[in-house]
Each structure stands twice: as structure tokens, then as C-alpha cells.
Design a protein around this motif. Structure first.
Motif, mmCIF file in Angstrom:
data_model
loop_
_atom_site.group_PDB
_atom_site.id
_atom_site.type_symbol
_atom_site.label_atom_id
_atom_site.label_comp_id
_atom_site.label_asym_id
_atom_site.label_seq_id
_atom_site.Cartn_x
_atom_site.Cartn_y
_atom_site.Cartn_z
ATOM 1 N N HIS A 37 0.852 -1.185 0.000
ATOM 2 C CA HIS A 37 0.000 0.000 0.000
ATOM 3 C C HIS A 37 0.886 1.233 0.000
ATOM 4 O O HIS A 37 2.054 1.150 0.361
ATOM 5 N N ARG A 38 0.326 2.382 -0.381
ATOM 6 C CA ARG A 38 1.093 3.616 -0.344
ATOM 7 C C ARG A 38 0.237 4.758 0.195
ATOM 8 O O ARG A 38 -0.981 4.741 0.082
ATOM 9 N N GLN A 39 0.913 5.771 0.758
ATOM 10 C CA GLN A 39 0.222 6.910 1.340
ATOM 11 C C GLN A 39 1.047 8.173 1.128
ATOM 12 O O GLN A 39 2.213 8.223 1.509
ATOM 13 N N ALA A 40 0.430 9.182 0.522
ATOM 14 C CA ALA A 40 1.037 10.492 0.352
ATOM 15 C C ALA A 40 0.542 11.410 1.467
ATOM 16 O O ALA A 40 -0.531 11.182 2.033
ATOM 17 N N GLY A 42 -1.377 13.883 3.699
ATOM 18 C CA GLY A 42 -2.724 14.408 3.618
ATOM 19 C C GLY A 42 -3.715 13.540 2.873
ATOM 20 O O GLY A 42 -4.865 13.950 2.697
ATOM 21 N N LYS A 43 -3.295 12.355 2.428
ATOM 22 C CA LYS A 43 -4.175 11.467 1.677
ATOM 23 C C LYS A 43 -4.338 10.130 2.388
ATOM 24 O O LYS A 43 -3.550 9.772 3.259
ATOM 25 N N GLN A 44 -5.385 9.392 2.002
ATOM 26 C CA GLN A 44 -5.640 8.077 2.574
ATOM 27 C C GLN A 44 -4.696 7.033 1.985
ATOM 28 O O GLN A 44 -4.245 7.159 0.843
ATOM 29 N N ARG A 45 -4.408 6.014 2.775
ATOM 30 C CA ARG A 45 -3.603 4.906 2.299
ATOM 31 C C ARG A 45 -4.389 4.126 1.242
ATOM 32 O O ARG A 45 -5.587 3.875 1.403
ATOM 33 N N GLU A 46 -3.720 3.728 0.148
ATOM 34 C CA GLU A 46 -4.386 3.012 -0.921
ATOM 35 C C GLU A 46 -3.636 1.733 -1.272
ATOM 36 O O GLU A 46 -2.406 1.666 -1.180
ATOM 37 N N SER A 62 -3.897 2.067 -11.690
ATOM 38 C CA SER A 62 -2.866 3.058 -11.954
ATOM 39 C C SER A 62 -1.470 2.471 -12.118
ATOM 40 O O SER A 62 -0.582 3.144 -12.642
ATOM 41 N N GLU A 88 3.639 10.931 -9.754
ATOM 42 C CA GLU A 88 2.471 10.617 -8.953
ATOM 43 C C GLU A 88 2.608 9.328 -8.156
ATOM 44 O O GLU A 88 1.751 9.013 -7.328
ATOM 45 N N ALA A 91 5.304 8.484 -2.636
ATOM 46 C CA ALA A 91 4.535 8.160 -1.434
ATOM 47 C C ALA A 91 5.412 7.340 -0.494
ATOM 48 O O ALA A 91 6.514 6.920 -0.858
#
Length: 116
Positions: A37-40, A42-46, A62, A88, A91
Motif C-alpha cells: 500500500h502507499r500513502q502520500a 494528507g491522503k488516505q492509504r491506498e 494506476s 504521482e 509516497a
């Protein structure tokens, strides 16, 4: 208990490649799905990629065609090969071990930065 340690992150130019590693120890026999998983900020983990204990992989749209998840059972290690990296993709990347509703564990994360 399962313990996970990620490595392999770093700074890379757009179009380059990196291979992330996740070394696992503990009750590995109990895990049904291994994932990245990755997380930037201010964003949710995806979810990026996952592979079942039976060896079946799945990928986020992606990263399809660019990333590959694999396992080396003799080394108790899960890998994420990342090619054709884009800005993009920047992360923190986390390894995940999932058993069921009651057990889900994570590594400490490794930073991937893709520069233009």
C-alpha cells in the motif's frame, strides 16, 4: 505475530525503476494475503498490489503493466518491482500482512520519491 520490515525505497528520476522488499518473520503460515500500500501526505492509504497465499496477484489500475508483486518463500520475502515510475507514484510504501478481521499488520514504511 508477524513482523514486517520494508527496504529499497529512495529517490529516482521519472521513468526509472526501484525494487521494494518486505522481509517477514513470525506466524507467516497464518497469512492469507500479502500486499503493498502507499500513502502520500494528507491522503488516505491506498492498495497498490496484493498477492494471495496461493500466488494470485491483483493490482491497482494506476500501476497495471508497470508494477509486479512477487514472493520468495525460501527467504520469507515479498517484493514490489516498480518500473516506468511517475511523479504521482511518490509516497510512503507499506508492506501488509492480512489474515482476517482480527489480524492485520504493517511494516514501518519506506519512502519512494520520483523526480521530474
Amino acid at each position: 505475530q508477524v513482523q514486517l520490515v520494508e527496504s529499497g525505497g529512495g529517490l529516482v528520476q521519472a521513468g526509472g525503476s526501484l525494487r521494494l522488499s518486505c522481509a517477514a518473520s513470525g506466524a507467516i503460515f497464518s497469512i492469507n494475503v500479502w500486499g503493498w500500500h502507499r500513502q502520500a501526505p494528507g491522503k488516505q492509504r491506498e492498495l497498490v498490489a496484493a498477492i494471495t497465499s496461493g500466488g494470485n496477484p491483483n493490482y491497482a489500475d494506476s500501476v497495471k503493466g508497470r508494477f509486479t508483486i512477487s514472493r520468495d518463500t525460501t527467504k520469507n520475502t515479498v517484493y514490489l518491482q516498480m518500473n516506468s515510475l511517475k511523479p504521482e507514484d511518490t509516497a510512503v510504501y507499506y508492506c501488509n500482512a492480512h489474515r482476517d478481521h482480527w489480524y492485520d499488520t504493517w511494516g514501518q514504511g519506506t519512502q519512494v520519491t520520483v523526480a521530474s
